[in-house]
Design a protein around this motif. Sequence first.
Motif, short mmCIF file in Angstrom:
data_model
loop_
_atom_site.label_atom_id
_atom_site.label_comp_id
_atom_site.label_asym_id
_atom_site.label_seq_id
_atom_site.Cartn_x
_atom_site.Cartn_y
_atom_site.Cartn_z
N ARG A 57 0.84 -1.19 0.00
CA ARG A 57 0.00 0.00 0.00
C ARG A 57 0.88 1.24 0.00
O ARG A 57 1.95 1.25 0.62
N ALA A 58 0.43 2.29 -0.67
CA ALA A 58 1.14 3.57 -0.65
C ALA A 58 0.13 4.70 -0.65
O ALA A 58 -0.75 4.75 -1.51
N ALA A 59 0.25 5.59 0.33
CA ALA A 59 -0.59 6.78 0.40
C ALA A 59 0.31 7.97 0.70
O ALA A 59 1.22 7.88 1.53
N VAL A 60 0.09 9.06 -0.02
CA VAL A 60 0.87 10.28 0.15
C VAL A 60 -0.08 11.45 0.26
O VAL A 60 -0.99 11.60 -0.56
N ALA A 61 0.11 12.26 1.29
CA ALA A 61 -0.74 13.43 1.52
C ALA A 61 -2.22 13.05 1.53
O ALA A 61 -3.05 13.71 0.91
N ALA A 62 -2.52 11.96 2.23
CA ALA A 62 -3.89 11.49 2.44
C ALA A 62 -4.55 10.95 1.18
O ALA A 62 -5.76 10.70 1.17
N ARG A 63 -3.79 10.74 0.10
CA ARG A 63 -4.33 10.15 -1.13
C ARG A 63 -3.76 8.74 -1.29
O ARG A 63 -2.54 8.56 -1.30
N VAL A 64 -4.63 7.76 -1.44
CA VAL A 64 -4.19 6.38 -1.67
C VAL A 64 -3.79 6.25 -3.13
O VAL A 64 -4.60 6.44 -4.04
N LEU A 65 -2.52 5.89 -3.35
CA LEU A 65 -1.99 5.75 -4.70
C LEU A 65 -2.00 4.30 -5.16
O LEU A 65 -2.18 4.01 -6.34
N ARG A 69 -5.01 -4.75 -1.69
CA ARG A 69 -6.25 -5.36 -1.22
C ARG A 69 -7.47 -4.66 -1.79
O ARG A 69 -8.48 -5.29 -2.11
N ALA A 70 -7.42 -3.33 -1.91
CA ALA A 70 -8.56 -2.57 -2.41
C ALA A 70 -8.60 -2.50 -3.93
O ALA A 70 -9.56 -1.97 -4.50
N GLY A 71 -7.57 -3.02 -4.58
CA GLY A 71 -7.54 -2.99 -6.05
C GLY A 71 -7.28 -1.61 -6.62
O GLY A 71 -7.70 -1.31 -7.74
N ILE A 72 -6.56 -0.77 -5.88
CA ILE A 72 -6.25 0.58 -6.34
C ILE A 72 -4.83 0.61 -6.88
O ILE A 72 -3.89 0.17 -6.20
N ALA A 73 -4.66 1.12 -8.08
CA ALA A 73 -3.33 1.28 -8.68
C ALA A 73 -3.39 2.45 -9.64
O ALA A 73 -3.61 2.28 -10.85
#
Length: 233
Positions: A57-65, A69-73
């Motif tokens: 998982r990677a999140a920067v400045a409250a934004r998930v990049l 698990r959540a299927g976010i890319a």
Amino acid sequence: VWDIALRKQLRHGASRFDIDVAFRSSAQRVVLYGPSGAGKTMCLRMIAGITAPDGGRAAVAARVLFDERAGIALSPQQRRLAYVFQDYALFPHLSVAQNIAFACTAGWRNPLRSARDARVESWIERLHLQPVAGHYPHQLSGGQRQRTALARALVSEPTALLLDEPFAALDKGLRQQLRAELLQLQQSLRLPLLLITHDDDDLACLAEQVVHLDGGRVSAGPQRRPALEACAA
């Protein structure tokens, strides 16, 4: 600001190198510090979306990049992170102004030399590039190349700035001057900054927190530095 937990396995023939980097920090300026081959650049590339991680998982400045698990890319463009490469990666056939304007151009069409963009002109002025705005990269000094790369990275109003060994190719005196300029710029923009280095002087000038990497893993960090040492030009 930084919530990073990324994994990547690299193979070259029979050899294997595992990267498993995890850290959290609320600091505006974080330095990934470690020897060559520690996995610093690969970590930066995964955060930027240039290289796909195997998981995490990677999140920067409250934004998930990225979230396995959540299927976010998110794509690199969607992440809106400014990335300055170690060699600056300027286009040799474009002028300083065109290199900066390229970040504002949709698609891959080269900006025209005659084109005018207020955002580009603002960054040319802010980073003192007016005298060389029409020059090509081979005509620039090391400091001018770095300022051009910074302007190109910042003109699109990113949410954070990623820097890969930004002073490695410069002589000692110029490194000191540009560290001070970068610190002043970051403080004025209030833009989260993640920098990788193996240079102690970079830590002394720029690090608000330090994450130590070795062998593809965090060996110590994040460690908040009590106070920045002198960083005068």
